[in-house]
Scaffold this active site. Sequence first.
Site, PDB file in Angstrom:
ATOM      1  N   ASP A  81       0.814  -1.212   0.000  1.00 17.99           N
ATOM      2  CA  ASP A  81       0.000   0.000   0.000  1.00 17.99           C
ATOM      3  C   ASP A  81       0.850   1.266   0.000  1.00 17.99           C
ATOM      4  O   ASP A  81       0.446   2.287  -0.566  1.00 17.99           O
ATOM      5  CB  ASP A  81      -0.928   0.006   1.218  1.00 17.99           C
ATOM      6  CG  ASP A  81      -2.142  -0.881   1.007  1.00 17.99           C
ATOM      7  OD1 ASP A  81      -2.032  -1.849   0.225  1.00 17.99           O
ATOM      8  OD2 ASP A  81      -3.187  -0.618   1.615  1.00 17.99           O
ATOM      9  N   CYS A 122       1.226  -8.170   5.198  1.00 15.31           N
ATOM     10  CA  CYS A 122       0.855  -6.774   4.984  1.00 15.31           C
ATOM     11  C   CYS A 122      -0.634  -6.558   4.762  1.00 15.31           C
ATOM     12  O   CYS A 122      -1.431  -7.479   4.863  1.00 15.31           O
ATOM     13  CB  CYS A 122       1.712  -6.180   3.874  1.00 15.31           C
ATOM     14  SG  CYS A 122       3.410  -5.904   4.453  1.00 15.31           S
ATOM     15  N   ASP A 123      -0.978  -5.320   4.407  1.00 16.43           N
ATOM     16  CA  ASP A 123      -2.304  -4.756   4.620  1.00 16.43           C
ATOM     17  C   ASP A 123      -3.486  -5.601   4.166  1.00 16.43           C
ATOM     18  O   ASP A 123      -4.436  -5.801   4.913  1.00 16.43           O
ATOM     19  CB  ASP A 123      -2.387  -3.386   3.944  1.00 16.43           C
ATOM     20  CG  ASP A 123      -1.514  -2.359   4.631  1.00 16.43           C
ATOM     21  OD1 ASP A 123      -0.520  -2.749   5.246  1.00 16.43           O
ATOM     22  OD2 ASP A 123      -1.820  -1.165   4.538  1.00 16.43           O
ATOM     23  N   LYS A 124      -3.496  -6.062   2.924  1.00 17.73           N
ATOM     24  CA  LYS A 124      -4.669  -6.790   2.424  1.00 17.73           C
ATOM     25  C   LYS A 124      -4.448  -8.293   2.408  1.00 17.73           C
ATOM     26  O   LYS A 124      -5.377  -9.047   2.126  1.00 17.73           O
ATOM     27  CB  LYS A 124      -5.024  -6.319   1.002  1.00 17.73           C
ATOM     28  CG  LYS A 124      -5.249  -4.827   0.890  1.00 17.73           C
ATOM     29  CD  LYS A 124      -6.278  -4.331   1.888  1.00 17.73           C
ATOM     30  CE  LYS A 124      -6.372  -2.821   1.894  1.00 17.73           C
ATOM     31  NZ  LYS A 124      -5.170  -2.142   2.408  1.00 17.73           N
ATOM     32  N   CYS A 195       5.445  -2.408   8.215  1.00 16.42           N
ATOM     33  CA  CYS A 195       5.846  -1.095   8.733  1.00 16.42           C
ATOM     34  C   CYS A 195       5.663  -1.024  10.245  1.00 16.42           C
ATOM     35  O   CYS A 195       4.710  -1.553  10.805  1.00 16.42           O
ATOM     36  CB  CYS A 195       5.070   0.004   8.033  1.00 16.42           C
ATOM     37  SG  CYS A 195       5.438   0.086   6.260  1.00 16.42           S
ATOM     38  N   GLU A 492      -6.879   4.834  -0.027  1.00 15.92           N
ATOM     39  CA  GLU A 492      -6.437   5.379   1.253  1.00 15.92           C
ATOM     40  C   GLU A 492      -6.018   6.833   1.072  1.00 15.92           C
ATOM     41  O   GLU A 492      -5.432   7.199   0.059  1.00 15.92           O
ATOM     42  CB  GLU A 492      -5.256   4.575   1.804  1.00 15.92           C
ATOM     43  CG  GLU A 492      -5.643   3.198   2.279  1.00 15.92           C
ATOM     44  CD  GLU A 492      -4.495   2.446   2.925  1.00 15.92           C
ATOM     45  OE1 GLU A 492      -4.777   1.443   3.593  1.00 15.92           O
ATOM     46  OE2 GLU A 492      -3.326   2.862   2.775  1.00 15.92           O
ATOM     47  N   SER A 518      -5.085   5.193   5.560  1.00 21.39           N
ATOM     48  CA  SER A 518      -3.999   4.291   5.916  1.00 21.39           C
ATOM     49  C   SER A 518      -3.948   4.148   7.424  1.00 21.39           C
ATOM     50  O   SER A 518      -4.351   5.043   8.171  1.00 21.39           O
ATOM     51  CB  SER A 518      -2.674   4.866   5.412  1.00 21.39           C
ATOM     52  OG  SER A 518      -1.584   4.260   6.055  1.00 21.39           O
TER      53      SER A 518
END
Length: 617
Positions: A81, A122-124, A195, A492, A518
Site C-alpha cells: 500500500d 501486509c495490509d490486504k 511497517c 487510502e 492508511s
Amino acid sequence: MPAYRSRTSTHGRNMAGARGLWRATGMKDGDFGKPIIAVVNSFTQFVPGHVHLKDLGQLVAREIEKAGGVAKEFNTIAVDDGIAMGHDGMLYSLPSREIIADSVEYMVNAHCADAMVCISNCDKITPGMLMAAMRLNIPAVFVSGGPMEAGKVLLSTGEKKVDLIDAMIAAADDRVSDEDVKVMERSACPTCGSCSGMFTANSMNCLTEALGLALPGNGSVLATHADRERLFVEAGHLVVDLARRYYEQDDAGVLPRTIASFKAFENAMTLDISMGGSTNTVLHLLAAANEGEVPFTMADIDRLSRKVPVLCKVAPAVANIHMEDVHRAGGIMGILGELDRAGLIHTDLPTVHAPSMKDALERWDVTRTKAESVTTFYRAAPGGVPTQVAFSQSRRWDDLDTDRASGVIRDFEHAYSKDGGLAVLFGNIAEDGCIVKTAGVDASILKFTGPARIFESQDAAVEAILANGKIKAGDIVLIRYEGPRGGPGMQEMLYPTSYLKSKGLGKACALVTDGRFSGGSSGLSIGHVSPEAAEGGAIGLVEEGDTIEIDIPNRRIHLAISDEEMARRRAAMEAKGDAAWKPKDRQRVVSQALQAYAALTTSAARGAVRDVKSLRR
C-alpha cells in the site's frame, strides 16, 4: 467422522491419473494416507513485509512433514500500500483482498487440501487469507512475517524513532532541507517486515492473535528476530495436529468458524479499540465475519467503542513508540491480559494453541507468568542493523516493560483515555456510519465545526493542500466519490492527512471522506462515510462552504442544512439521470478489472464485501 478432503483425489482406482500427478510433485506410496496441508505463502520482492518470506514456506513445509503431513506450497499476490499510495495504483489495493481470498479458495478446493498454514503480513494479505479461512472452514493457522524494526535518526535533540509516515511528512514540509529528507528516507524502513507502527498490517496480525487463529507473539515479535522462527516451526506441527483432531477425532472445535466466533470477533474489535488500531480493521473484520456467517456488524463496533478504553498508544498516534516497544511490554497477550482484568473480553473461547484464551493468558501474559521462556521471549529487541533477512539477530532487552501505570501498555485505572481508540459516528451525511481513529485525534478538536471544501478526487485535494493558502485553519476537507464503488477501490487518504500535517494544519483542519485511511493516518480523519456518494449517499449532496459539525464524544456528524433542503438537493441530483451520483470533470481510467469490482462491491458499512446477488438482477 469427516473424511479427509484430500482422499477425493488420492484414493480409489479412478484417481490413478491424479495420483500420477501427485507423484510427479514428489509424493510416495506412504504419503497418500497423510493429511495434505496447503502452505499459503505470499512472498514477493515488491513488498518489504514479504521480501523475507521466500524460504519460510519451505521451513513450515519441513515441519509439517516431520509431524506426519504432506505440505504443498503456493503463493498469493501481495500489494504494498505504501508503494501504491498517491497514484492510481491505490485503486487496486482493497480489490486485491478479494483476489487473495479467491485465490486461496481456488487452490485449496481445486486440490482438496485438508488444512492450511497462512503466511501473511501486509495490509490486504492477512485480511484476504482470513476471509478465505472463514469461507473454507478447514483447520488453519496464521503466522505472519512480523513487523520491521523502527527506523532511527540522530537529530540535534537526540535519537528519534521514525517510520515511512515521518518521511512523507518531512518530504512535503518546505522547512525541511533536501538532505534531511534524504536522511529520513534512508532511515525510515531499515529492515524487512511490516511497517513498524500500529498501521493496518500490524493491526491485523495482532487481531489474529485475539481471534485465536495465531500463536502468541504473531503480531509483535520482529521479523528480524530469531525468536520469530519458532512461530513458523510450531505452526507446521500445530496444523497437522489440528487436522488430525478434526478428521480423525471429529473435533470441530479446531475449525476457524468455531474459534473465530461472534465472541472472538468482539475480542478482536475490543483489542483494536484499546490499542488504537487502523480504521481499516473495521472493513476487514466485517468482511471476515461475513465470510464466516458471523453476525458481527457496525452496530457491535459502535457498542464496543463506547465502553473500551485506550490502553496502548503506538505510532502514528504517538511518537517514538513502535511494535518493538509493544512486544517488550508483553505484546498482544499483555494488552489482552489488561482487558481481561477489566472484564472486557471473553476468555472461555478456544484458540489454535490453547484450550481457551484464559489458559493462553495464564501462560503468556507477562504480568501473570514467571516462566523464563515467556519473559525471555518478550525481551526480544531490535538488532539495529539494516537487513532483508528473517531471524538474523537475537538481541534482547535487559528487562521487560511491565509498568502498567506509565508504560507502553496501561491497566484500566491508568488508561490513556477511558474513551476508545476508534469511534463510529452517525448523522445526516453518514446514515450508515463512518469511522474515526480517536486515538490519533488531539483532544482540542474532538468537537469541530467548519466549512466544507469539496473535492471529487484525492488528487484534487492533495493539489489544494499543497498550494499554500488554499486550505486554511478551520476548513473541513471533504473528498467524495472515492468509496468502494465510486473510486472504485476505496483509496487510502494517507497523502492528504500527511500533507495537512506538513502544512501545520494537522490540528486545525478535518478530513471527511467516503474513502478510507492508511493505518499511518492520524488527526481528525473521518472515513468510510456510508452510504458513499456513488451509491446515493448524502455526502454527494454537500456543497462548497456548507457547515459540517463533528462531535466525537457524542458520536455525531451533521451537515447543517434543513431536511427540506436536503430533499431538494437529492431531487435535483436524481434529475440528472445518468450523470447523477458521479464526479464532475474527473479524468480517471478505470480498467475492466476495477469495473468488475465496482459492479459487485458493497458499502464500507458492510466491509466492502461483494454482493453476488447483483449478478441475478
